[in-house]
Design an enzyme around this catalytic site. Structure first.
Site, short mmCIF file in Angstrom:
data_model
loop_
_atom_site.label_atom_id
_atom_site.label_comp_id
_atom_site.label_asym_id
_atom_site.label_seq_id
_atom_site.Cartn_x
_atom_site.Cartn_y
_atom_site.Cartn_z
N GLY A 67 23.53 -20.56 87.86
CA GLY A 67 24.50 -21.65 87.71
C GLY A 67 25.92 -21.20 87.99
O GLY A 67 26.69 -21.91 88.64
N CYS A 68 26.27 -20.03 87.52
CA CYS A 68 27.63 -19.52 87.71
C CYS A 68 27.88 -19.18 89.18
O CYS A 68 28.99 -19.38 89.68
CB CYS A 68 27.88 -18.32 86.81
SG CYS A 68 27.78 -18.77 85.06
N THR A 69 26.86 -18.70 89.86
CA THR A 69 26.99 -18.42 91.28
C THR A 69 27.17 -19.73 92.05
O THR A 69 28.03 -19.82 92.93
CB THR A 69 25.75 -17.66 91.79
OG1 THR A 69 25.67 -16.41 91.09
CG2 THR A 69 25.82 -17.41 93.29
#
Length: 179
Positions: A67-69
């Site tokens: 998700g952060c990527t």
């Protein structure tokens, strides 16, 4: 016995969700809380550094996770349009500068990732989850205007759409204030 364990787990999960959904937030048009944090290269960045420009300040849980990527790459892909609109992008998590540097290099992120090791800035922005020895930033984004006031708040954002939402709101806000 298994039902009791499942029931306890569900109760704990619901309690966790309720507690964190009820946390206070910052308000629109209030001054954004100041910060002074090092980025992935060790350079100290403050809110004042971005005065006179729009700032997309996003908090994210962990470098190099799916998700952060997705969220970081969304900002990377929209970066030129955001810059053309007079905005800068800054990401903040509790990860180390080495972790940030690796993450930024791996995905060619051309914006600062700030190290909030203590979680103090995330807490100030009501974006910290602290569970005993585990702490991480909540996926919240703040669009800060050139005067340093909060123009938009995005809680628990969709990582894939966050950058586009910020860009669209920025366009709308600029059309609203320009004749």
């Amino acid at each position: 016995m298994q039902w009791l364990i499942v029931l306890l787990f569900i109760s704990a999960a619901l309690g966790f969700w309720f507690f964190y959904r009820q946390q206070k937030s910052l308000s629109l048009h209030q001054a954004a809380p100041d910060f002074s944090l090092a980025d992935q290269a060790g350079k100290t960045r403050t809110l004042e550094d971005f005065r006179g420009k729009w700032l997309a300040l996003y908090f994210y849980p962990k470098d190099d996770t799916p998700g952060c990527t997705k969220q970081a790459c969304g900002f990377r892909d929209e970066l030129q349009e955001l810059v053309d609109l007079g905005a800068q992008v800054v990401g903040i998590s509790v990860d180390s500068s080495d972790s940030h540097a690796h993450f930024a290099e791996k995905f060619q992120l051309q914006f600062p990732l700030l190290v909030d090791a203590t979680g103090e800035v995330a807490r100030t922005y009501h974006s910290l989850i602290h569970l005993g020895i585990i702490k991480f930033a909540r996926r919240n984004t703040f669009l800060i205007d050139p005067q340093g006031k909060i123009a938009r708040i995005y809680h628990s954002v969709n990582a894939a759409h966050n950058a586009g939402e910020v860009k669209n709101d920025l366009k709308m806000l600029q059309n609203k204030v320009t004749p």
